[in-house]
Scaffold this active site. Sequence first.
Site, PDB file in Angstrom:
ATOM      1  CG  HIS A 103      66.648  36.366 -85.841  1.00 49.33           C
ATOM      2  ND1 HIS A 103      64.992  35.760 -85.992  1.00 49.33           N
ATOM      3  CD2 HIS A 103      66.747  36.300 -86.943  1.00 49.33           C
ATOM      4  CE1 HIS A 103      64.930  36.195 -87.444  1.00 49.33           C
ATOM      5  NE2 HIS A 103      66.240  36.053 -87.953  1.00 49.33           N
ATOM      6  CG  HIS A 122      61.762  34.648 -85.592  1.00 49.61           C
ATOM      7  ND1 HIS A 122      61.716  36.014 -85.487  1.00 49.61           N
ATOM      8  CD2 HIS A 122      60.689  34.862 -86.373  1.00 49.61           C
ATOM      9  CE1 HIS A 122      61.221  36.525 -86.218  1.00 49.61           C
ATOM     10  NE2 HIS A 122      60.324  36.021 -86.834  1.00 49.61           N
TER      11      HIS A 122
HETATM   12 FE1  FES Z   1      63.991  35.138 -81.842  1.00 43.74          FE
HETATM   13 FE2  FES Z   1      63.611  35.758 -84.509  1.00 43.74          FE
HETATM   14  S1  FES Z   1      63.269  37.293 -83.244  1.00 43.74           S
HETATM   15  S2  FES Z   1      64.812  33.855 -83.027  1.00 43.74           S
END
Ligand code: FES
Length: 173
Positions: A103, A122
């Site tokens: 992500h 997140h």
């Molecule tokens: Fe891992 Fe956003 S950096 S869920």
Amino acid sequence: MTRCSKLVDVGRRQFLRGGAIAAAGAAAAVAAPPPSRAAIPGARVDYPSTRLANLADLKPDDPLDVAYPDDQAPGVLLKLGRKVEGGVGPDGDIVGFTTTCPHKGFPLSYAAASRTFNCPGHYSVFDAEQGGQQVWGHATQNLPQYVLRVDAKGDIYAEGLDELLYGRLSNVL
Ligand code: FES
């Protein structure tokens, strides 16, 4: 009023003609063959083989830190104790994953109890037993898994990844 009625009549005819053309176009679109799935390229990119460890170095549910395909790409090898997707070795239970979240690049931690990689950024969760499949969170792809090979001496080699690593436009070195 007569003139106005004629205009309305002409308008109706044009409307109906346009509808017929649109219906014919929709029918042609439905009848067109679907695009071939074979034409869609896979994300996998092969690399030169890199020795990461030996079978003797692994213990069940104890991640071994490695880096692949270069020193800037941390990851782990895992012995899960049961045959899993993408698993290699005598029991088909050895897998490897990057530990950088796809992500936004936070470092992932492994939870042996749930067999998942968990992100503190997140809260995305990736399943180690299902090829790194994302089971929760914000990431828009699964966790990149190593393509592994074990030779006759038990040495474990990584030879590719099945997804793009975070922050890279290509997995080519
Ligand atoms: Fe891992 Fe956003 S950096 S869920």
